[in-house]
Design a protein around this motif. Structure first.
Motif, PDB file in Angstrom:
ATOM      1  N   THR A  71     -50.951 -11.145  30.337  1.00  0.00           N
ATOM      2  CA  THR A  71     -49.479 -12.067  29.754  1.00  0.00           C
ATOM      3  C   THR A  71     -48.637 -10.727  29.202  1.00  0.00           C
ATOM      4  O   THR A  71     -48.894  -9.851  28.965  1.00  0.00           O
ATOM      5  N   ARG A  72     -47.431 -11.533  29.169  1.00  0.00           N
ATOM      6  CA  ARG A  72     -46.269 -10.785  28.346  1.00  0.00           C
ATOM      7  C   ARG A  72     -46.692 -10.336  27.134  1.00  0.00           C
ATOM      8  O   ARG A  72     -46.329  -9.244  26.552  1.00  0.00           O
ATOM      9  N   GLY A  73     -47.502 -11.323  26.323  1.00  0.00           N
ATOM     10  CA  GLY A  73     -47.826 -11.070  25.049  1.00  0.00           C
ATOM     11  C   GLY A  73     -48.615  -9.555  24.861  1.00  0.00           C
ATOM     12  O   GLY A  73     -48.535  -8.724  24.115  1.00  0.00           O
ATOM     13  N   THR A  74     -49.487  -9.567  25.797  1.00  0.00           N
ATOM     14  CA  THR A  74     -50.543  -8.174  25.853  1.00  0.00           C
ATOM     15  C   THR A  74     -49.649  -7.119  26.405  1.00  0.00           C
ATOM     16  O   THR A  74     -49.801  -6.109  25.571  1.00  0.00           O
ATOM     17  N   VAL A  75     -48.723  -7.299  27.102  1.00  0.00           N
ATOM     18  CA  VAL A  75     -47.789  -6.137  27.538  1.00  0.00           C
ATOM     19  C   VAL A  75     -47.065  -5.739  26.254  1.00  0.00           C
ATOM     20  O   VAL A  75     -47.017  -4.461  26.286  1.00  0.00           O
ATOM     21  N   SER A  76     -46.697  -6.610  25.624  1.00  0.00           N
ATOM     22  CA  SER A  76     -45.624  -6.141  24.346  1.00  0.00           C
ATOM     23  C   SER A  76     -46.404  -5.460  23.395  1.00  0.00           C
ATOM     24  O   SER A  76     -46.073  -4.316  23.096  1.00  0.00           O
ATOM     25  N   GLN A  77     -48.046  -5.951  23.178  1.00  0.00           N
ATOM     26  CA  GLN A  77     -48.802  -5.083  22.075  1.00  0.00           C
ATOM     27  C   GLN A  77     -49.143  -3.775  22.892  1.00  0.00           C
ATOM     28  O   GLN A  77     -48.845  -2.814  22.195  1.00  0.00           O
ATOM     29  N   THR A  78     -49.146  -3.700  24.035  1.00  0.00           N
ATOM     30  CA  THR A  78     -49.716  -2.353  24.654  1.00  0.00           C
ATOM     31  C   THR A  78     -48.541  -1.342  24.719  1.00  0.00           C
ATOM     32  O   THR A  78     -48.703  -0.168  24.245  1.00  0.00           O
ATOM     33  N   LEU A  79     -47.384  -1.899  25.067  1.00  0.00           N
ATOM     34  CA  LEU A  79     -46.129  -1.184  25.121  1.00  0.00           C
ATOM     35  C   LEU A  79     -45.963  -0.698  23.549  1.00  0.00           C
ATOM     36  O   LEU A  79     -45.165   0.373  23.195  1.00  0.00           O
ATOM     37  N   GLY A  80     -46.115  -1.547  22.474  1.00  0.00           N
ATOM     38  CA  GLY A  80     -45.792  -1.177  21.317  1.00  0.00           C
ATOM     39  C   GLY A  80     -46.506  -0.205  20.821  1.00  0.00           C
ATOM     40  O   GLY A  80     -46.286   0.751  20.087  1.00  0.00           O
ATOM     41  N   VAL A  81     -47.973  -0.244  20.937  1.00  0.00           N
ATOM     42  CA  VAL A  81     -49.206   0.996  20.842  1.00  0.00           C
ATOM     43  C   VAL A  81     -48.460   2.420  21.563  1.00  0.00           C
ATOM     44  O   VAL A  81     -48.462   3.332  20.629  1.00  0.00           O
ATOM     45  N   LEU A  82     -48.093   2.165  22.703  1.00  0.00           N
ATOM     46  CA  LEU A  82     -47.749   3.492  23.343  1.00  0.00           C
ATOM     47  C   LEU A  82     -46.460   4.227  22.687  1.00  0.00           C
ATOM     48  O   LEU A  82     -46.241   5.366  22.627  1.00  0.00           O
ATOM     49  N   GLU A  83     -45.493   3.198  22.314  1.00  0.00           N
ATOM     50  CA  GLU A  83     -44.349   3.525  21.706  1.00  0.00           C
ATOM     51  C   GLU A  83     -44.718   4.164  20.337  1.00  0.00           C
ATOM     52  O   GLU A  83     -43.993   5.316  19.920  1.00  0.00           O
ATOM     53  N   ARG A  84     -45.441   3.514  19.542  1.00  0.00           N
ATOM     54  CA  ARG A  84     -45.710   4.132  18.182  1.00  0.00           C
ATOM     55  C   ARG A  84     -46.144   5.368  18.310  1.00  0.00           C
ATOM     56  O   ARG A  84     -46.259   6.581  17.520  1.00  0.00           O
ATOM     57  N   LYS A  85     -47.330   5.709  19.306  1.00  0.00           N
ATOM     58  CA  LYS A  85     -47.856   6.954  19.384  1.00  0.00           C
ATOM     59  C   LYS A  85     -46.857   8.039  20.087  1.00  0.00           C
ATOM     60  O   LYS A  85     -47.353   9.187  20.509  1.00  0.00           O
ATOM     61  N   GLY A  86     -45.533   7.698  20.337  1.00  0.00           N
ATOM     62  CA  GLY A  86     -44.935   8.503  21.155  1.00  0.00           C
ATOM     63  C   GLY A  86     -44.971   8.992  22.581  1.00  0.00           C
ATOM     64  O   GLY A  86     -44.441  10.059  23.040  1.00  0.00           O
ATOM     65  N   LEU A  87     -45.617   7.795  23.337  1.00  0.00           N
ATOM     66  CA  LEU A  87     -46.149   8.113  24.637  1.00  0.00           C
ATOM     67  C   LEU A  87     -45.044   7.662  25.636  1.00  0.00           C
ATOM     68  O   LEU A  87     -45.006   7.902  26.630  1.00  0.00           O
ATOM     69  N   VAL A  88     -44.174   6.524  25.108  1.00  0.00           N
ATOM     70  CA  VAL A  88     -43.262   6.030  25.906  1.00  0.00           C
ATOM     71  C   VAL A  88     -42.061   5.663  25.267  1.00  0.00           C
ATOM     72  O   VAL A  88     -41.987   5.754  23.969  1.00  0.00           O
ATOM     73  N   VAL A  89     -40.770   5.747  25.807  1.00  0.00           N
ATOM     74  CA  VAL A  89     -39.673   5.431  25.156  1.00  0.00           C
ATOM     75  C   VAL A  89     -39.124   4.141  26.059  1.00  0.00           C
ATOM     76  O   VAL A  89     -39.023   3.952  27.301  1.00  0.00           O
ATOM     77  N   LYS A  90     -38.317   3.239  25.373  1.00  0.00           N
ATOM     78  CA  LYS A  90     -37.761   2.057  25.801  1.00  0.00           C
ATOM     79  C   LYS A  90     -35.958   2.615  26.124  1.00  0.00           C
ATOM     80  O   LYS A  90     -35.424   2.939  25.155  1.00  0.00           O
ATOM     81  N   ARG A  91     -35.367   2.415  27.167  1.00  0.00           N
ATOM     82  CA  ARG A  91     -34.130   2.483  27.245  1.00  0.00           C
ATOM     83  C   ARG A  91     -33.247   1.169  27.919  1.00  0.00           C
ATOM     84  O   ARG A  91     -33.828   0.508  29.019  1.00  0.00           O
ATOM     85  N   PRO A  92     -32.331   0.655  27.418  1.00  0.00           N
ATOM     86  CA  PRO A  92     -31.480  -0.309  27.818  1.00  0.00           C
ATOM     87  C   PRO A  92     -31.004  -0.190  29.312  1.00  0.00           C
ATOM     88  O   PRO A  92     -30.649   0.885  29.747  1.00  0.00           O
ATOM     89  N   ASP A  93     -31.117  -1.133  30.294  1.00  0.00           N
ATOM     90  CA  ASP A  93     -30.422  -1.025  31.461  1.00  0.00           C
ATOM     91  C   ASP A  93     -29.068  -0.726  31.342  1.00  0.00           C
ATOM     92  O   ASP A  93     -28.171  -1.332  30.687  1.00  0.00           O
ATOM     93  N   SER A  94     -28.260  -0.043  32.129  1.00  0.00           N
ATOM     94  CA  SER A  94     -27.073   0.484  32.024  1.00  0.00           C
ATOM     95  C   SER A  94     -25.982  -0.850  32.389  1.00  0.00           C
ATOM     96  O   SER A  94     -25.045  -0.814  31.875  1.00  0.00           O
ATOM     97  N   ARG A  95     -26.468  -1.687  33.067  1.00  0.00           N
ATOM     98  CA  ARG A  95     -25.889  -3.132  33.431  1.00  0.00           C
ATOM     99  C   ARG A  95     -26.012  -4.198  32.629  1.00  0.00           C
ATOM    100  O   ARG A  95     -25.292  -4.801  32.338  1.00  0.00           O
ATOM    101  N   ASP A  96     -27.270  -4.372  32.302  1.00  0.00           N
ATOM    102  CA  ASP A  96     -27.839  -5.412  31.569  1.00  0.00           C
ATOM    103  C   ASP A  96     -28.706  -4.974  30.284  1.00  0.00           C
ATOM    104  O   ASP A  96     -29.848  -4.478  30.499  1.00  0.00           O
ATOM    105  N   GLY A  97     -27.987  -4.697  29.293  1.00  0.00           N
ATOM    106  CA  GLY A  97     -28.603  -4.258  27.983  1.00  0.00           C
ATOM    107  C   GLY A  97     -29.889  -4.785  27.697  1.00  0.00           C
ATOM    108  O   GLY A  97     -30.274  -4.266  26.747  1.00  0.00           O
TER     109      GLY A  97
END
Ligand code: SF4
Length: 186
Positions: free
Chosen positions: A59-85
């Motif tokens: 689910t999107r909820g599980t993805v959101s939680q998973t990405l949140g953990v990875l981001e807090r651990k400094g393993l991933v970074v989010k960047r907005p799309d150049s055309r659609d922020g």
């Protein structure tokens, strides 16, 4: 169960076990490691939360939680799309890439490349994977260069679906929009 099916079942279990062990070594859950592995292979149409959900059937909820953990651990970074922020692309940080070093993937790849018929084996596994994904109603997520929409010309590679140019490194990645080329049989 046929012997081949048994082998596939054993391989699946063996790989899952390796993923668990690799993840635990880094204080992660298996899904965290699997998402990192997915993101490092995903092209720019597929490094999105919705694509992660599609790929793993979660689910999107599980993805959101998973990405949140990875981001807090400094393993991933989010960047907005150049055309659609509002669209957020997810990429690995150097720390995220380091987690994937010496992983189960390398061990499997070493064994596979030692097989005499590695290319033939790849084709057979591809056909099995596509057939099973079709049965399960899942997207195939194939390699861009092998997509029916992939085009090359004097100006380089291009996606026939979006009309956009493709950098060489993008053509070697997997895509959620991948479509199997039509076979000439029948
Ligand atoms: S050519 Fe196919 S795989 Fe490549 S970006 Fe376009 S839709 Fe995706």
């Amino acid at each position: 169960m046929s012997t081949t099916t048994l082998f596939l079942e054993r391989l699946g279990t063996l790989i899952q076990q390796s993923v668990r062990e690799d993840a635990a070594r880094h204080g992660l859950l298996p899904i965290h490691l699997q998402v990192l592995q997915y993101l490092v292979q995903a092209n720019r149409y597929s490094d999105l939360p919705i694509a992660v959900a599609d790929y793993f059937g979660i689910t999107r909820g599980t993805v959101s939680q998973t990405l949140g953990v990875l981001e807090r651990k400094g393993l991933v970074v989010k960047r907005p799309d150049s055309r659609d922020g509002r669209r957020l692309h997810i990429g690995l940080t150097p720390a995220g890439e380091a987690v994937l070093g010496e992983s189960w993937c390398e061990r499997v790849q070493n064994v596979l490349s030692a097989q005499a018929d590695a290319a033939e084996l790849e084709e057979t596994l591809r056909a099995i994977l596509i057939a099973l994904q079709r049965i399960n109603g899942q997207r195939a997520f194939g390699v861009c260069r092998e997509c029916v929409h992939f085009q090359t010309g004097a100006n380089g590679a291009r996606c026939g679906l979006t009309g956009e140019s493709l950098a060489t490194e993008q053509t070697e990645k997997i895509c959620r929009e991948w479509t199997e080329p039509a076979t000439t049989e029948g």
